[in-house]
Design a protein around this motif. Sequence first.
Motif, mmCIF file in Angstrom:
data_model
loop_
_atom_site.group_PDB
_atom_site.id
_atom_site.type_symbol
_atom_site.label_atom_id
_atom_site.label_comp_id
_atom_site.label_asym_id
_atom_site.label_seq_id
_atom_site.Cartn_x
_atom_site.Cartn_y
_atom_site.Cartn_z
ATOM 1 N N SER A 271 0.748 -1.175 0.108
ATOM 2 C CA SER A 271 -0.036 -0.186 -0.026
ATOM 3 C C SER A 271 0.899 1.238 -0.076
ATOM 4 N N PRO A 272 0.255 2.508 -0.198
ATOM 5 C CA PRO A 272 1.246 3.712 -0.302
ATOM 6 C C PRO A 272 1.773 3.814 0.892
ATOM 7 N N ARG B 257 3.283 6.425 3.647
ATOM 8 C CA ARG B 257 3.124 7.935 3.899
ATOM 9 C C ARG B 257 4.300 8.383 4.939
ATOM 10 N N GLN C 76 -1.417 3.467 3.916
ATOM 11 C CA GLN C 76 -2.798 3.906 3.859
ATOM 12 C C GLN C 76 -3.408 3.077 2.652
ATOM 13 N N ASP C 77 -4.697 2.724 2.517
ATOM 14 C CA ASP C 77 -5.177 2.081 1.519
ATOM 15 C C ASP C 77 -5.691 2.980 0.382
ATOM 16 N N LYS C 78 -6.258 2.612 -0.644
ATOM 17 C CA LYS C 78 -6.448 3.500 -1.845
ATOM 18 C C LYS C 78 -7.676 4.592 -1.359
ATOM 19 N N ASP C 79 -8.263 4.418 -0.661
ATOM 20 C CA ASP C 79 -9.301 5.526 -0.055
ATOM 21 C C ASP C 79 -8.775 6.248 1.002
ATOM 22 N N SER C 80 -7.338 6.107 1.178
ATOM 23 C CA SER C 80 -6.738 6.929 2.180
ATOM 24 C C SER C 80 -7.124 6.598 3.641
#
Length: 199
Positions: free
Chosen positions: A67-68, A70, A113-117
């Motif tokens: 996942s992204p 941060r 974070q997931d794709k929906d932040s």
Amino acid sequence: GRGVGQELLRRCFAAGRARGARIEAIVSSSHASAQSLYVRLGLVPRFPLFVLQGPVEALSHLPEAASPVRYPTARARWPRKLSDLDETVCGRRREIDHQFWLGEPYITCRALQDKDSGLLGYVYFTPDHIGPLASAPGGRAQLQLLRLAGQAQMEAGSETVRLQVPGVRPGFLHVGQESGHGEDHLRFGVLEDEPDLAR
């Protein structure tokens, strides 16, 4: 031996009660005289805090972040977001703690974070220590976060890392063992067993 520690703790607890605190707790030192002081003040062991130590290189074998990644800071609402996850995972908030940790120059934080932040997890680390770490229930973010921290530590030249695991999270001990931080006391494993005391 002059009662300074006892008076400091009394004042801390009194200040907490004045602000509405209902639980008095402290992470105990492994030093016998410190534990004696805590018991005299009415604090009793609640659960152990295991300190694992092992090669930081072993963390590179854990799953990569899927996942992204941060980079939380003391601004941009991060303390609140991280505290929201704490409340989900362990039932309490600690925004003040996050505000402090994120402001310290020697402490680094990474989050997934997931794709929906939505926040999947976070980890704090220094060149030779990992923790605290929290991850959303049901995922594998904790393994990915450990790898992220380990990679940064290796880049900083660290060879050995310490990881604190609360005794109320026994499943996480298996994570430490899977990553080479096992219970062979000679090379890895539980270096200290520090009780968390409360009343």
